[in-house]
Design an enzyme around this catalytic site. Structure first.
Site, short mmCIF file in Angstrom:
data_model
loop_
_atom_site.label_atom_id
_atom_site.label_comp_id
_atom_site.label_asym_id
_atom_site.label_seq_id
_atom_site.Cartn_x
_atom_site.Cartn_y
_atom_site.Cartn_z
N SER A 112 0.84 -1.21 0.00
CA SER A 112 0.00 0.00 0.00
C SER A 112 0.86 1.24 0.00
O SER A 112 2.09 1.18 0.06
CB SER A 112 -0.90 0.00 1.23
OG SER A 112 -0.16 0.44 2.35
N LYS A 113 0.18 2.35 -0.03
CA LYS A 113 0.79 3.66 -0.02
C LYS A 113 1.82 3.81 1.11
O LYS A 113 2.82 4.49 0.96
CB LYS A 113 -0.39 4.63 0.16
CG LYS A 113 -0.07 6.02 0.15
CD LYS A 113 -0.78 6.92 -0.80
CE LYS A 113 0.00 8.21 -0.87
NZ LYS A 113 1.36 8.00 -1.35
N ARG A 114 1.54 3.16 2.23
CA ARG A 114 2.46 3.27 3.37
C ARG A 114 3.82 2.64 3.07
O ARG A 114 4.81 2.95 3.72
CB ARG A 114 1.85 2.59 4.60
CG ARG A 114 1.30 3.60 5.59
CD ARG A 114 0.51 2.91 6.67
NE ARG A 114 -0.82 2.56 6.18
CZ ARG A 114 -1.51 1.49 6.57
NH1 ARG A 114 -0.98 0.64 7.43
NH2 ARG A 114 -2.72 1.25 6.09
N GLY A 153 5.41 2.86 0.23
CA GLY A 153 6.14 3.63 -0.80
C GLY A 153 5.19 3.96 -1.93
O GLY A 153 3.98 3.90 -1.76
N GLU A 164 2.38 8.24 -9.19
CA GLU A 164 3.54 8.51 -8.33
C GLU A 164 4.83 8.03 -9.00
O GLU A 164 5.86 8.69 -8.90
CB GLU A 164 3.40 7.76 -7.01
CG GLU A 164 2.36 8.32 -6.08
CD GLU A 164 2.29 7.48 -4.81
OE1 GLU A 164 2.90 7.87 -3.81
OE2 GLU A 164 1.64 6.40 -4.84
#
Ligand code: GLU
Length: 440
Positions: free
Chosen positions: A208-210, A212, A218
């Protein structure tokens, strides 16, 4: 033989997760490999989340990665009448029934009747999957407010589009039993299903986003090349059956089959992606590589410089494999473009504040001053000769010079760097370092 038709059916939410785009990549590769069609269906029935902006992000991500699709995209929101007609058909055949769900008197939902038998199907990736009749309950296909539910819309549209293979994330495995039952109830031959395991982080949890960068946008903004991300994601969960890693799009199309998709979760490995990006950087035509670096330097206020593009070309060549991204030219090689480069404190205390280091540097600068021409070869020769006379290893001189002229202990081959910087700049940088750190 029936023509293969796959589709990507994203629900636009504003970001395109790499797990979703990987499903699109596999659908695209499979269709291209089979000489079939790859279609796009925007599942935009959630009007709040499916804003035009969110849809545009899906299209941008696909366009950036070269995921070309055949035919016009189908917007699911335009298909409500067809979804409701299918529900009516199921009602009339007794395969669905109406119920006042919560007894609220707000209206009746339409419920699909599951067949009441055990079910199984052969997933193209996971093999045979089964579910017991008692674990499958009847379910809502049209809400009491009259809107069709995902399951119904998904199946009615797959039938309408003539989809032969559904390639999607394995978060949909449990839905598939319902989907198969709907296909049969509507008198249609179900497609084959290939459910892709998740992309996970180092702990084996959903990536997930957490962890990276997780969204296509992105990666683009960080400077990854689309070809590198495409190649990396293609191999994340699939392999060509040999040890090839850098594969062109044509090679991927040629090699891609569903039976080589791994059934175990795939661990995201950013280091490997970065390495791959470096390989794609080096494969770029020189002018494109230099232009990309130049744009970054402009953004960072490190451009223009004396020598212009010709000078930049020499820096790019000297940096070689150290450039994994265009941004590396500013993040790791700014000292080529400004006299105002930063000094890494650790490097300074280890290399310049060491007993005798500045003294040696002063002597070496004297020898450099006498060199004509000043090249990688002559500067190396001068440095090695001096080290030998002093009975020291070359490192005792190499490290202090590097830190003095670049501010850091990491970088490309020192002597090539010195040649690119040129004698005048090397000497004035050494002089400035001597002044600055002698008093410190
Ligand atoms: N809109 C669904 C999703 O994005 C589609 C699933 C499918 O491919 O059938 O998860």
């Amino acid at each position: 033989m029936m023509k293969i038709r796959t589709r990507f059916a994203p629900s636009p939410t504003g970001h395109v997760h790499i797990g979703n785009i990987r499903a699109a990549i596999y659908g695209w590769l499979f269709a291209r490999h089979e000489g079939g069609n790859f279609l796009l269906r925007i599942e935009d029935t959630d009007r709040e989340r499916s804003t035009p902006e969110a849809v545009r992000m899906v299209l941008d991500a696909m366009n950036w990665l070269g995921l070309t699709f055949d035919e016009e995209p189908l917007y699911q929101s335009t298909r409500t009448p067809a979804h409701l007609a299918a529900a009516e058909q199921l009602l009339s055949k007794g395969l669905a029934y109406k119920e006042d769900k919560g007894g609220t008197g707000m209206g009746e939902a339409i419920i699909f009747r599951m067949p009441g038998t055990d079910m199984e199907f052969r997933d193209e990736v996971k093999g045979v999957l089964r579910k017991k009749a008692e674990d499958m309950k009847d379910f809502v296909i049209v809400r009491s407010n009259g809107t069709p539910v995902f399951h119904l819309a998904n199946i009615v549209d797959d039938i309408h589009m003539g989809i032969t293979h559904v390639i999607r994330g394995d978060d949909h495995v449990e839905n598939t039993y319902r989907h198969l039952a709907l296909f049969r109830a509507l008198g249609a031959e179900p497609p084959k299903y290939a459910h892709l395991p998740m992309i996970v982080n180092a702990q084996g949890k959903p990536y997930s986003k957490r962890d990276g960068a997780a969204y296509v946008g992105e990666f683009r903004d960080k400077g990854y090349l689309p070809g590198a991300l495409f190649n990396y994601l293609a191999l994340l969960g699939w392999s060509p059956g040999d040890d090839r890693e850098i594969m062109s799009r044509e090679e991927l199309v040629k090699a891609f089959t569903l039976d080589r998709v791994r059934s175990a979760p795939s661990q995201m490995d950013i280091k490997k992606l970065d390495w791959m990006n470096g390989a794609y950087m080096r494969a770029l035509p020189k002018s494109e590589l230099e232009q990309g670096c130049c744009s970054i330097l402009e953004q960072k206020g490190l451009w223009p410089v004396t020598g212009g593009m010709e000078y930049l070309a020499r820096v790019v060549e000297t940096m070689g494999e150290r450039l994994h991204f265009f941004a590396d030219i500013a993040d790791h090689a700014a000292y080529f473009f400004t006299e105002d480069y930063a000094f890494d404190e650790k490097a300074v205390s280890k290399r310049l504040k060491k007993e005798g280091a500045l003294e040696s540097l002063r002597t070496l600068a004297g020898r450099f001053a006498a060199l004509e021409p000043f090249t990688a070869a002559t500067s190396e020769q001068a440095l090695r000769a001096m080290a030998e006379q002093r009975g020291e290893g070359a490192g005792a001189l190499v490290h202090p010079v590097r830190v003095a002229v670049s501010g850091t202990s990491e970088g490309p081959s020192l002597f090539h760097m010195l040649e690119v910087l040129g004698k005048d700049r090397v000497l004035s940088r050494i002089r400035r370092a001597l002044d600055r750190f002698a008093s410190a």
